[in-house]
Design an enzyme around this catalytic site. Structure first.
Site, short mmCIF file in Angstrom:
data_model
loop_
_atom_site.label_atom_id
_atom_site.label_comp_id
_atom_site.label_asym_id
_atom_site.label_seq_id
_atom_site.Cartn_x
_atom_site.Cartn_y
_atom_site.Cartn_z
N ARG A 79 6.95 5.28 -1.75
CA ARG A 79 8.10 4.72 -2.47
C ARG A 79 8.43 5.61 -3.69
O ARG A 79 7.54 5.98 -4.44
CB ARG A 79 7.79 3.29 -2.92
CG ARG A 79 7.75 2.32 -1.76
CD ARG A 79 7.32 0.95 -2.21
NE ARG A 79 5.98 0.95 -2.76
CZ ARG A 79 5.42 -0.11 -3.34
NH1 ARG A 79 6.09 -1.24 -3.42
NH2 ARG A 79 4.19 -0.04 -3.83
N LYS A 85 2.20 -3.92 -20.90
CA LYS A 85 2.28 -3.27 -19.59
C LYS A 85 3.43 -2.26 -19.56
O LYS A 85 3.25 -1.09 -19.18
CB LYS A 85 2.49 -4.35 -18.51
CG LYS A 85 2.86 -3.85 -17.16
CD LYS A 85 1.69 -3.18 -16.51
CE LYS A 85 2.08 -2.61 -15.16
NZ LYS A 85 1.05 -1.78 -14.60
N ALA A 125 2.34 19.26 -15.38
CA ALA A 125 3.75 19.54 -15.07
C ALA A 125 3.92 19.73 -13.57
O ALA A 125 2.95 19.99 -12.85
CB ALA A 125 4.19 20.78 -15.81
N GLY A 126 5.13 19.60 -13.10
CA GLY A 126 5.41 19.80 -11.67
C GLY A 126 6.64 19.03 -11.24
O GLY A 126 7.64 18.98 -11.95
N CYS A 148 5.83 2.15 -9.55
CA CYS A 148 5.66 1.63 -10.91
C CYS A 148 6.47 2.36 -11.96
O CYS A 148 7.35 1.77 -12.59
CB CYS A 148 4.18 1.65 -11.27
SG CYS A 148 3.21 0.74 -10.08
N ARG A 162 -4.46 2.18 -11.02
CA ARG A 162 -3.67 3.24 -10.39
C ARG A 162 -3.88 3.18 -8.90
O ARG A 162 -5.02 2.94 -8.45
CB ARG A 162 -4.12 4.61 -10.87
CG ARG A 162 -3.89 4.90 -12.33
CD ARG A 162 -4.82 5.97 -12.82
NE ARG A 162 -6.23 5.57 -12.67
CZ ARG A 162 -7.27 6.39 -12.72
NH1 ARG A 162 -7.07 7.67 -12.87
NH2 ARG A 162 -8.50 5.95 -12.59
N PHE A 190 -3.54 -2.63 -14.77
CA PHE A 190 -3.37 -1.22 -15.13
C PHE A 190 -4.00 -0.31 -14.09
O PHE A 190 -4.34 0.83 -14.36
CB PHE A 190 -3.97 -0.97 -16.53
CG PHE A 190 -3.37 -1.84 -17.60
CD1 PHE A 190 -2.13 -1.53 -18.13
CD2 PHE A 190 -4.02 -2.98 -18.04
CE1 PHE A 190 -1.55 -2.34 -19.10
CE2 PHE A 190 -3.45 -3.79 -19.01
CZ PHE A 190 -2.21 -3.47 -19.55
C1 UGA Z 1 0.62 3.76 -12.78
C2 UGA Z 1 -0.27 3.62 -14.02
O1 UGA Z 1 -1.03 4.80 -14.19
C3 UGA Z 1 -1.21 2.41 -13.86
O2 UGA Z 1 -1.94 2.24 -15.08
C4 UGA Z 1 -0.37 1.17 -13.60
O3 UGA Z 1 -1.20 0.04 -13.36
C5 UGA Z 1 0.49 1.39 -12.37
O4 UGA Z 1 1.33 2.55 -12.56
C6 UGA Z 1 1.35 0.18 -12.19
O5 UGA Z 1 2.23 -0.06 -13.02
O6 UGA Z 1 1.10 -0.60 -11.27
P1 UGA Z 1 0.32 4.75 -10.32
O7 UGA Z 1 1.79 4.56 -10.19
O8 UGA Z 1 -0.57 4.27 -9.25
O9 UGA Z 1 -0.21 4.06 -11.67
O10 UGA Z 1 0.05 6.31 -10.44
P2 UGA Z 1 -0.26 7.36 -11.59
O11 UGA Z 1 -1.58 7.95 -11.33
O12 UGA Z 1 -0.04 6.79 -12.92
O13 UGA Z 1 0.85 8.48 -11.28
C7 UGA Z 1 2.23 8.17 -11.30
C8 UGA Z 1 3.06 9.39 -10.99
O14 UGA Z 1 2.99 10.34 -12.04
C9 UGA Z 1 2.63 10.15 -9.73
O15 UGA Z 1 3.79 10.53 -9.01
C10 UGA Z 1 1.90 11.38 -10.25
O16 UGA Z 1 1.98 12.47 -9.38
C11 UGA Z 1 2.70 11.63 -11.53
N1 UGA Z 1 1.93 12.37 -12.55
C12 UGA Z 1 0.80 11.83 -13.07
C13 UGA Z 1 2.39 13.61 -12.98
O17 UGA Z 1 3.43 14.12 -12.51
N2 UGA Z 1 1.69 14.28 -13.95
C14 UGA Z 1 0.56 13.75 -14.49
O18 UGA Z 1 -0.03 14.42 -15.39
C15 UGA Z 1 0.10 12.51 -14.05
#
Ligand code: UGA
Length: 532
Positions: free
Chosen positions: A398, A275, A323-324, A331, A207, A205
């Site tokens: 990616r 997951k 938002a955005g 992932c 990030r 999990f």
């Molecule tokens: C995500 C999960 O958060 C991890 O728990 C998981 O292990 C991982 O995928 C995985 O499956 O390997 P990650 O992809 O590294 O982690 O990044 P996140 O921090 O979750 O962000 C994902 C995307 O959502 C980014 O593009 C971020 O900019 C976007 N995001 C995130 C938003 O647009 N708004 C938010 O409030 C939060």
């Protein structure tokens, strides 16, 4: 029932069934004797103290490398392997092939303590580990289904190369039921040696950008197993983290106090489901916030004030409501798609997830609409794209929303200048026609507009007064809501964000251009058209 004790890992092997697969009783007896009198104690001597094991990691991508480095930091002896020879050469020479905060220092100390090594030879890694972590990618095919060929091939390799009992731990993100399929394949390939192997699913999990911290301070560790001994062994692997007996490479003894880490034992398919369900739920939450932002824009409300107050309710929680431009990365987009496919395959229409996916795709068009409304024509306009990585603190581009924005800009004939602290090299390979600038101000020189695509700290602290002097037109589309409307208005910027209204520049407000309405009432237009 007898149990081999390799180091302190109770590799629970049923000797009788292990022997059944062997063709002759004496061969079996000899092997058992060899193991208990000679090889076993040798393994014990070679291996480490309490709960320290020999661990192999197959796949040195983000998950594999962080897992390997952190397990070495937690005291295990780790061998990492990857088919990418250049990557292994770089790691062997002391380099770090990905950008991930703290990973460099964790790798450095692991190397110094001689607890980590790298090889391109999978057989060597497979033989070395008492526990083998499988961390290879499962990319999605064109039709959205996951491609399991790499994992299936690994099952074959592990079955062929293993010379001693192994706990094989699936850590790649795989659609539910794939973990069970992997186990079936491994056992089938192993044939009479099937009892050498136990399989567990241990979803990660972490990030990107916070992976080392997440590894040492997880919310939960999930062990999907089919036999209790596999759960016991996995617990042993993570014991120093569960019991907080490790030297934290990030907080130097000052770790934030978090609640106790729960070790959740399930079966393999439930672990895989946990997951998928977790990632998809977070994606859903982001899309929810984005639709909310659309509503806020229409009725003149501020989405940040709304989501902040929502998040104060612990049942909702404050995170993943930003938002955005929406979610990207390897992932969420893949997991969401794979989960939709999986549900369809069992006759369930996961309509809310499909909606979340399409809301996410719409973000790009909404962003470009804002730009078109302001610039009218994009052809020959110079647009600065600030941020290429799919999120801050990573070089991963990616499925990055920024790359989709660039693709559309180029298609419409705009000139693109881009800047990102870590993501430029990887983007260059995809878009060589873009000009890249380490200095974001240089990327904004002469620009008709700037679009903020990634929430890097660097972009949160930009000097917009300086940027404004360099730009041809003071126009910003903020895809990550990093700036305040008031501050941008004070600097005379035309500023658009997501779900927080629109800021006309001060000069636009002071000198409004009165455009006489050609058609006051749409009904008149219809009448006029008919009359003609
Ligand atoms: C995500 C999960 O958060 C991890 O728990 C998981 O292990 C991982 O995928 C995985 O499956 O390997 P990650 O992809 O590294 O982690 O990044 P996140 O921090 O979750 O962000 C994902 C995307 O959502 C980014 O593009 C971020 O900019 C976007 N995001 C995130 C938003 O647009 N708004 C938010 O409030 C939060």
């Amino acid at each position: 029932m007898a149990t081999f004790i390799c180091s302190n890992l109770p590799l629970g092997i049923d000797l009788q069934s292990w022997c059944n697969g062997r063709c002759d009783y004496f061969k079996c007896k000899f092997r058992i004797a060899a193991w208990s009198w000679f090889i076993g104690p040798m393994v014990d001597r070679r291996s480490l103290g309490d709960n320290r094991l020999r661990v192999s990691v197959i796949g040195c991508g983000h998950v594999g490398l962080v897992t390997g480095a952190c397990l070495a930091a937690a005291g295990h002896q780790v061998v990492c392997t990857d088919t990418d020879a250049a990557r292994i050469a770089m790691l062997t020479a002391g380099g770090v092939p990905i950008y991930e905060p703290h990973l460099g220092s964790v790798l450095r100390s692991a190397r110094k303590a001689r607890r980590i090594s790298f090889t391109t030879n999978p057989a060597e890694a497979i033989r070395a580990g008492q526990a083998i972590f499988v961390c290879v990618e499962t990319p999605a095919r064109e039709n959205g289904e996951a491609d399991f060929s790499a994992i299936d091939h690994l099952a074959l390799q592990i079955a062929q190369e293993a010379r001693s009992p192994k706990l094989v731990i699936e850590k790649s993100t795989v659609p539910t039921r794939a973990g069970a399929e992997f186990r079936r394949s491994l056992f089938a390939y192993a044939n009479s040696r099937a009892n050498y192997f136990r399989v567990a699913s241990n979803p990660e999990f972490m990030r990107e950008g916070a992976a080392v911290s997440d590894f040492f301070h997880p919310d939960r560790i999930v062990a999907g197993v089919e036999e209790q001994s596999a759960a016991t062994d996995l617990r042993a692997i993570y014991s120093s983290i569960l019991e907080r007996r490790f030297t934290c490479p990030i907080h130097a003894g000052n770790c934030p106090s978090t609640r106790e880490v729960e070790f959740v034992v399930t079966d393999i398919k439930e672990a895989d489901l946990i997951k998928h369900a977790s990632d998809s739920f977070l994606a859903l939450k982001i899309s929810y916030a984005n639709v909310l932002a659309d509503i806020c824009e229409k009725i003149g409300a501020d989405v940040e004030r709304v989501t902040r107050a929502m998040g104060l309710d612990p049942r909702i929680g404050a995170q993943f409501l930003k938002a955005g431009l929406g979610f990207g990365g390897f992932c969420f987009p893949n997991d969401v798609q794979a989960f939709i496919e999986l549900s369809a395959s069992v006759g369930i229409d996961f309509a809310i997830l499909k909606a979340a996916e399409s809301v996410n795709k719409e973000r790009i068009s909404l962003c470009l609409d804002k730009l078109r409304k302001a610039l009218w024509v994009l052809k020959d306009k110079r647009v600065s794209v600030l941020g290429l990585a799919f999120k801050a603190d990573t070089d991963d581009v990616r499925f990055s929303p920024a790359l989709e924005v660039i693709r559309h800009l180029l298609e419409e004939g705009a000139e693109v200048r881009a800047s990102d602290p870590e993501g430029m090299a990887r983007t260059k390979a995809k878009f060589p026609q873009v000009s890249y600038h380490t200095d974001p101000y240089e990327a904004m020189r002469g620009a008709d507009a700037a679009i903020i695509c990634t929430d890097w700290d660097l972009f949160k602290t930009l000097d917009w007064r300086r940027a404004g002097k360099l730009m041809a037109r003071k126009l910003v589309i903020d895809g990550r809501n990093l700036n305040s409307h008031q501050a941008m208005r004070d600097l005379d910027f035309e500023y658009y964000s997501f779900g927080r209204g629109t800021t006309a520049s001060r000069s636009q407000l002071e000198n409004p251009v009165e455009t006489p309405a050609l058609i006051e009432d749409p009904c008149d237009a219809v009448v006029t058209a008919k009359a003609i």
